[in-house]
Design a protein around this motif. Structure first.
Motif, short mmCIF file in Angstrom:
data_model
loop_
_atom_site.label_atom_id
_atom_site.label_comp_id
_atom_site.label_asym_id
_atom_site.label_seq_id
_atom_site.Cartn_x
_atom_site.Cartn_y
_atom_site.Cartn_z
N LEU A 1 0.87 -1.18 0.00
CA LEU A 1 0.00 0.00 0.00
C LEU A 1 0.90 1.23 0.00
O LEU A 1 1.59 1.50 0.98
CB LEU A 1 -0.91 -0.03 1.24
N ASN A 2 0.90 1.93 -1.14
CA ASN A 2 1.79 3.08 -1.30
C ASN A 2 1.17 4.30 -0.65
O ASN A 2 0.18 4.85 -1.15
CB ASN A 2 2.04 3.32 -2.80
N LEU A 3 1.75 4.75 0.44
CA LEU A 3 1.22 5.91 1.17
C LEU A 3 2.04 7.16 0.87
O LEU A 3 1.93 8.15 1.61
CB LEU A 3 1.25 5.64 2.68
N SER A 4 2.84 7.11 -0.20
CA SER A 4 3.86 8.16 -0.32
C SER A 4 4.10 8.67 -1.74
O SER A 4 5.21 9.07 -2.06
CB SER A 4 5.17 7.61 0.24
N CYS A 5 3.07 8.66 -2.58
CA CYS A 5 3.32 9.24 -3.91
C CYS A 5 3.32 10.76 -3.78
O CYS A 5 2.31 11.35 -3.36
CB CYS A 5 2.24 8.81 -4.91
N GLY B 1 1.15 9.40 3.85
CA GLY B 1 2.19 9.11 4.84
C GLY B 1 2.57 10.30 5.72
O GLY B 1 3.19 10.14 6.77
N TYR B 2 2.24 11.52 5.27
CA TYR B 2 2.52 12.71 6.10
C TYR B 2 1.28 13.14 6.87
O TYR B 2 1.29 14.19 7.53
CB TYR B 2 3.05 13.85 5.24
N ASP B 3 0.21 12.34 6.80
CA ASP B 3 -1.01 12.65 7.55
C ASP B 3 -1.26 11.46 8.47
O ASP B 3 -1.80 10.43 8.05
CB ASP B 3 -2.16 12.83 6.54
N PHE B 4 -0.84 11.57 9.73
CA PHE B 4 -0.85 10.41 10.63
C PHE B 4 -2.26 9.86 10.86
O PHE B 4 -2.48 8.66 10.89
CB PHE B 4 -0.21 10.78 11.97
N THR C 1 -3.34 7.92 7.81
CA THR C 1 -2.62 6.64 7.76
C THR C 1 -3.29 5.62 8.68
O THR C 1 -3.56 4.49 8.29
CB THR C 1 -1.16 6.84 8.19
N GLU C 2 -3.59 6.07 9.92
CA GLU C 2 -4.22 5.16 10.88
C GLU C 2 -5.59 4.70 10.37
O GLU C 2 -5.93 3.52 10.44
CB GLU C 2 -4.38 5.87 12.23
N LYS C 3 -6.31 5.63 9.75
CA LYS C 3 -7.68 5.32 9.29
C LYS C 3 -7.66 4.29 8.17
O LYS C 3 -8.40 3.30 8.21
CB LYS C 3 -8.37 6.61 8.82
N ILE C 4 -6.78 4.47 7.17
CA ILE C 4 -6.77 3.53 6.05
C ILE C 4 -6.33 2.15 6.53
O ILE C 4 -6.87 1.13 6.10
CB ILE C 4 -5.90 4.04 4.86
N LEU C 5 -5.38 2.11 7.49
CA LEU C 5 -4.94 0.80 7.98
C LEU C 5 -6.03 0.12 8.82
O LEU C 5 -6.24 -1.09 8.73
CB LEU C 5 -3.63 0.94 8.77
N GLU C 6 -6.75 0.92 9.62
CA GLU C 6 -7.88 0.35 10.39
C GLU C 6 -8.90 -0.27 9.44
O GLU C 6 -9.33 -1.41 9.58
CB GLU C 6 -8.56 1.43 11.23
N LYS C 7 -9.27 0.51 8.40
CA LYS C 7 -10.27 0.04 7.44
C LYS C 7 -9.77 -1.21 6.72
O LYS C 7 -10.49 -2.18 6.54
CB LYS C 7 -10.56 1.14 6.42
N ALA C 8 -8.49 -1.18 6.30
CA ALA C 8 -7.94 -2.31 5.53
C ALA C 8 -7.96 -3.58 6.35
O ALA C 8 -8.43 -4.64 5.89
CB ALA C 8 -6.51 -1.97 5.10
N PHE C 9 -7.51 -3.50 7.61
CA PHE C 9 -7.38 -4.72 8.40
C PHE C 9 -8.72 -5.22 8.95
O PHE C 9 -8.78 -6.27 9.59
CB PHE C 9 -6.35 -4.53 9.52
N PHE D 1 12.62 12.90 14.99
CA PHE D 1 12.41 11.74 15.88
C PHE D 1 10.95 11.69 16.34
O PHE D 1 10.39 10.60 16.53
CB PHE D 1 13.37 11.81 17.07
N ALA D 2 10.30 12.84 16.51
CA ALA D 2 8.89 12.83 16.95
C ALA D 2 8.03 12.14 15.90
O ALA D 2 7.09 11.41 16.22
CB ALA D 2 8.42 14.26 17.16
N HIS D 3 8.39 12.32 14.63
CA HIS D 3 7.63 11.67 13.55
C HIS D 3 7.93 10.18 13.49
O HIS D 3 7.03 9.35 13.29
CB HIS D 3 7.94 12.35 12.21
N PHE D 4 9.20 9.80 13.67
CA PHE D 4 9.54 8.36 13.72
C PHE D 4 8.70 7.70 14.82
O PHE D 4 8.08 6.65 14.62
CB PHE D 4 11.02 8.14 14.04
#
Ligand code: HRO
Length: 311
Positions: free
Chosen positions: A126-130, A140-143, A146-154, A171-174
């Motif tokens: 799942l490409n989150l970074s085009c 990928g820069y919208d946390f 990102t969480e929402k699409i992964l929740e829906k997918a799984f 580091f805060a973003h990592f």
């Protein structure tokens, strides 16, 4: 010596593959990839329907790498699914990676449902970074997104799933991204996609070198290796161990692969260098990696994978 890599239930005879978008847009290129000495291959990020992408020039090789604003040109999801089904039929036991990059949550979920209901046995990326679709911010820069699409997918997707991430620089973003990713049973995380919206200038013509977006495009190649290695290391040290890391960025030699493996990468992808030199880069780089391992007395990658030392 042993060059095997493992992701989910799959074992690959070596850690090398192409980066999505490079040498994988059509059947001719995919055939060259599948017949190369790479350990596996991934298809160009797909949208539900065929896309022309941005106007050319949209990919330019520059001295220390490349700049691109392709705009997601691809033959459409069904082409890559059919290619993958044919590949696994003709090569029993072998599988490939299939990348998707929907223009919306609905697009991504539609493609994931089709994959889930299909006979596809490989891994989905799942490409989150085009960075190059005008008006579309990178997921990928919208946390939250990102969480929402992964929740829906799984909620429904039962096959091995990985995500392709943009580079992070803080580091805060990592920490925040790793906290989100650790909530999900991901097979892998792929770091990094191109460093978004760089600018390369032709001083003779006093102009940019690509047409889309006034010359702004994703940067790849040697320029990005330090950032790629840092992202591989940052997620390797933060994610739970059953989420593997695929390293991508700045790989031109066996030494570069060795560095990604030291940072913890399970597989290592080649983009700009492959685009420039073709699929014989896999033979060259495997030879160089083997030589380095021989010189250091390593028989398998597991003896040094992830073992980068701090001072
Ligand atoms: O412009 C592109 O097609 C593109 N270009 C990139 O550098 N990364 C991507 O993920 C994509 Cl989807």
């Amino acid at each position: 010596i042993e060059l095997k890599s493992k992701i989910a239930q799959f074992e690959f005879e070596n850690p090398l593959m192409n980066a999505s978008g490079v040498w994988c847009e059509n059947a001719e290129k995919l055939d060259e990839m599948k017949n190369s000495s790479s350990g596996s291959f991934v298809t160009k990020s797909a949208t539900p329907q065929l896309r022309e992408g941005n106007p050319s020039p949209r990919y330019v090789e520059v001295p220390l790498g490349s700049i691109n604003s392709m705009g997601l040109p691809n033959l459409g999801f069904d082409f890559y699914l059919n290619y993958s089904l044919k590949f696994q039929e003709e090569n029993p036991g072998k599988i490939n990676f299939l990348s998707i990059a929907g223009m919306s949550m609905e697009d991504n979920l539609e493609m994931l449902h089709k994959l889930n209901d299909s006979d596809f046995k490989g891994l989905t990326e799942l490409n989150l970074s085009c960075p190059n679709v005008p008006g579309k911010p990178q997921i990928g820069y919208d946390f939250e997104a990102t969480e929402k699409i992964l929740e829906k997918a799984f909620e429904f997707f039962k096959k091995p799933l990985g995500v392709k991430l943009p580079p992070y620089f803080d580091f805060a973003h990592f920490d925040e991204m790793a906290e989100i990713l650790n909530q999900f049973p991901l097979a892998y995380v792929n770091c990094i996609n191109s460093v978004g919206n760089g600018l390369y200038i032709d001083t003779e013509n006093e102009s940019v070198v690509i047409k889309p977006k006034d010359g702004f495009g994703g940067i790849g190649g040697a320029y990005v290796k330090p950032t790629a290695l840092a992202n591989v290391r940052a997620f390797y040290t933060r994610l739970n161990k059953n989420i593997k890391i695929i390293g991508c960025g700045g790989v031109e030699s066996g030494k570069d692969v060795f560095e990604h493996l030291l940072c913890g990468a399970e597989m290592v992808q080649i983009g700009t260098h492959l685009a420039r030199n073709g699929v014989q880069v896999f033979d060259k780089i495997l030879t160089e990696l083997s030589e380095i391992m021989n010189q250091k007395g390593y028989n398998s990658i597991d003896e040094f994978r992830g073992k980068l030392k701090s001072l």
